[in-house]
Each structure stands twice: as structure tokens, then as C-alpha cells.
Design a protein around this motif. Structure first.
Motif, PDB file in Angstrom:
ATOM      1  N   THR A   1      -7.295   4.889   6.664  1.00 39.06           N
ATOM      2  CA  THR A   1      -7.585   3.719   5.835  1.00 39.06           C
ATOM      3  C   THR A   1      -8.053   4.232   4.479  1.00 39.06           C
ATOM      4  O   THR A   1      -8.450   5.386   4.354  1.00 39.06           O
ATOM      5  N   ASP A   2      -7.995   3.369   3.489  1.00 44.26           N
ATOM      6  CA  ASP A   2      -8.410   3.805   2.154  1.00 44.26           C
ATOM      7  C   ASP A   2      -9.937   3.898   2.068  1.00 44.26           C
ATOM      8  O   ASP A   2     -10.654   3.562   3.012  1.00 44.26           O
TER       9      ASP A   2
ATOM     10  N   THR B   1     -19.261  -3.127  14.967  1.00 38.76           N
ATOM     11  CA  THR B   1     -18.564  -2.843  13.706  1.00 38.76           C
ATOM     12  C   THR B   1     -17.059  -2.938  13.892  1.00 38.76           C
ATOM     13  O   THR B   1     -16.362  -3.587  13.096  1.00 38.76           O
ATOM     14  N   LEU B   2     -16.541  -2.311  14.933  1.00 40.40           N
ATOM     15  CA  LEU B   2     -15.101  -2.334  15.198  1.00 40.40           C
ATOM     16  C   LEU B   2     -14.612  -3.741  15.515  1.00 40.40           C
ATOM     17  O   LEU B   2     -13.505  -4.122  15.107  1.00 40.40           O
ATOM     18  N   LEU B   3     -15.429  -4.527  16.197  1.00 41.73           N
ATOM     19  CA  LEU B   3     -15.060  -5.907  16.494  1.00 41.73           C
ATOM     20  C   LEU B   3     -14.936  -6.726  15.209  1.00 41.73           C
ATOM     21  O   LEU B   3     -13.957  -7.458  15.011  1.00 41.73           O
ATOM     22  N   VAL B   4     -15.894  -6.577  14.302  1.00 41.83           N
ATOM     23  CA  VAL B   4     -15.832  -7.299  13.021  1.00 41.83           C
ATOM     24  C   VAL B   4     -14.610  -6.848  12.219  1.00 41.83           C
ATOM     25  O   VAL B   4     -13.902  -7.676  11.642  1.00 41.83           O
ATOM     26  N   ILE B   5     -14.344  -5.548  12.205  1.00 38.75           N
ATOM     27  CA  ILE B   5     -13.170  -5.038  11.482  1.00 38.75           C
ATOM     28  C   ILE B   5     -11.891  -5.604  12.090  1.00 38.75           C
ATOM     29  O   ILE B   5     -10.979  -6.033  11.364  1.00 38.75           O
ATOM     30  N   ALA B   6     -11.810  -5.633  13.421  1.00 43.53           N
ATOM     31  CA  ALA B   6     -10.612  -6.167  14.084  1.00 43.53           C
ATOM     32  C   ALA B   6     -10.414  -7.644  13.755  1.00 43.53           C
ATOM     33  O   ALA B   6      -9.287  -8.081  13.492  1.00 43.53           O
TER      34      ALA B   6
ATOM     35  N   VAL C   1      -9.241  -7.885  10.074  1.00 44.78           N
ATOM     36  CA  VAL C   1      -7.827  -7.514   9.932  1.00 44.78           C
ATOM     37  C   VAL C   1      -6.922  -8.612  10.473  1.00 44.78           C
ATOM     38  O   VAL C   1      -5.890  -8.946   9.879  1.00 44.78           O
ATOM     39  N   ARG C   2      -7.305  -9.202  11.579  1.00 46.83           N
ATOM     40  CA  ARG C   2      -6.508 -10.250  12.217  1.00 46.83           C
ATOM     41  C   ARG C   2      -6.459 -11.528  11.370  1.00 46.83           C
ATOM     42  O   ARG C   2      -5.414 -12.154  11.227  1.00 46.83           O
TER      43      ARG C   2
END
Length: 181
Positions: A103-104, A170-175, A178-179
Motif C-alpha cells: 500500500t502507499d 485496525t484491520l477490521l476498520v481498514i477492511a 476499503v469495502r
């Protein structure tokens, strides 16, 4: 016995150097944030030096070893979750980066900020997990009973698990981000 860690004490044993994130945990201000920044730099170096498979093994072995590292060093310090112990931040942030890369820089900064939020504020279940392990007391053992799990194992697990929970949040919020976007 409570020990105020010094640089020479930390570097005198490998598990102490790891627990204190190669010295990043000695920061007077926000050692968890400084430790996470060190973890980020190490991860970027890992991406240059190692395959994805090797990085996955480093994270997995580091997480399992982290129970021993954090538990034993916390026991030595007399403070199970000493603020300078940042190995848990290393593993949790490595897990996040492993899942979101490539990712950037802005994606990485967003992940860093989200993780630091969840780790510092400890909303909901993260706070419950943290509180449970910080207040955990070993049961008194009788001589006629089999030996229980050593307290450093439970405490080391406790140090690691709240940061893993922050990483999962954190990963849940990112997912979701993105969705939706």
C-alpha cells in the motif's frame, strides 16, 4: 523486585533488547508510539530482505516468543505490562503491515494512526482484555495438585493479546473502509 530499566540492562540479554524494541521502549514520551515507529521501519527493511513467506514466519515465531519475552522481562521488572515493553507493538503492527501491504505511504500512515488509537484508547473489548490480564492473580496451589501454568505465561499472553486485539480492530476498520469507499 522492581527494576528501573537502563540501556545497559536492556542490552545485557537478547530477550530484554527485544522486549524493549531495540531501545525504543526507553523513550520518555510515548514508548508505545516510538516502538510502533521502529516496528514500521523494521518491517520495511524486512520487505527488502525477505520473502513474504519468511516475513509470515518472523511474525508467527515473534508472536509465540513474545509471550515468553514479555512475560519473563515483565517478571524481572516486577511490572507485568511495563510501559517500556514494546515487543507487543512490534508484532501487532507487523501483522497489520503484513495484511495491508503493498500500500502507499498514506495507507501505512492511516494504519499506524488507527493502530495507535486502538492501542492507546483501548475501546470496548480491547479494554476488557487488557483489564482482565492486568488484574489477573494466580490461584494458590496446593502441594497435592499438579503444577499450574506459570504466571509469566499468562501475563506474557496478556501483554501480547491486547495489542493483537488492537491490530484486529485496525484491520477490521481498514477492511470496512476499503469495502465502502
Amino acid at each position: 523486585m522492581k527494576i528501573q530499566p537502563q540501556r545497559t540492562w536492556i542490552w545485557s540479554r537478547p530477550e530484554r533488547a527485544l522486549a524493549f524494541g531495540f531501545g525504543s521502549g526507553l523513550s520518555f514520551r510515548a514508548p508505545g508510539t516510538v516502538g510502533t515507529l521502529y516496528a514500521w521501519a523494521f518491517y520495511l527493511l524486512f520487505e527488502i530482505l525477505f520473502s513474504t513467506h519468511t516475513i509470515a514466519w518472523i511474525i508467527a515465531v515473534g508472536a509465540i516468543a513474545g509471550i515468553w519475552i514479555c512475560g519473563k522481562v515483565g517478571e524481572e521488572l516486577g511490572v507485568p505490562d511495563h510501559g517500556g515493553i514494546v515487543w507487543d507493538e512490534f508484532i501487532a503492527f507487523w501483522l497489520i503491515l503484513f495484511m495491508i501491504m503493498p500500500t502507499d505511504i498514506w495507507g501505512q500512515v492511516g494504519a499506524f494512526l488507527l493502530f495507535r488509537f486502538f492501542d492507546a484508547v483501548k475501546p470496548g473489548p480491547i479494554k476488557t482484555i487488557d483489564r482482565y490480564f492486568k488484574t489477573w492473580q494466580p490461584k494458590v496451589e496446593r502441594l497435592d495438585q499438579p503444577k499450574k501454568i506459570p504466571s509469566w505465561v499468562v501475563r506474557g499472553f496478556g501483554v501480547m493479546i491486547d495489542d493483537i486485539a488492537a491490530a484486529i480492530a485496525t484491520l477490521l476498520v481498514i477492511a470496512i473502509w476499503v469495502r465502502v469507499f
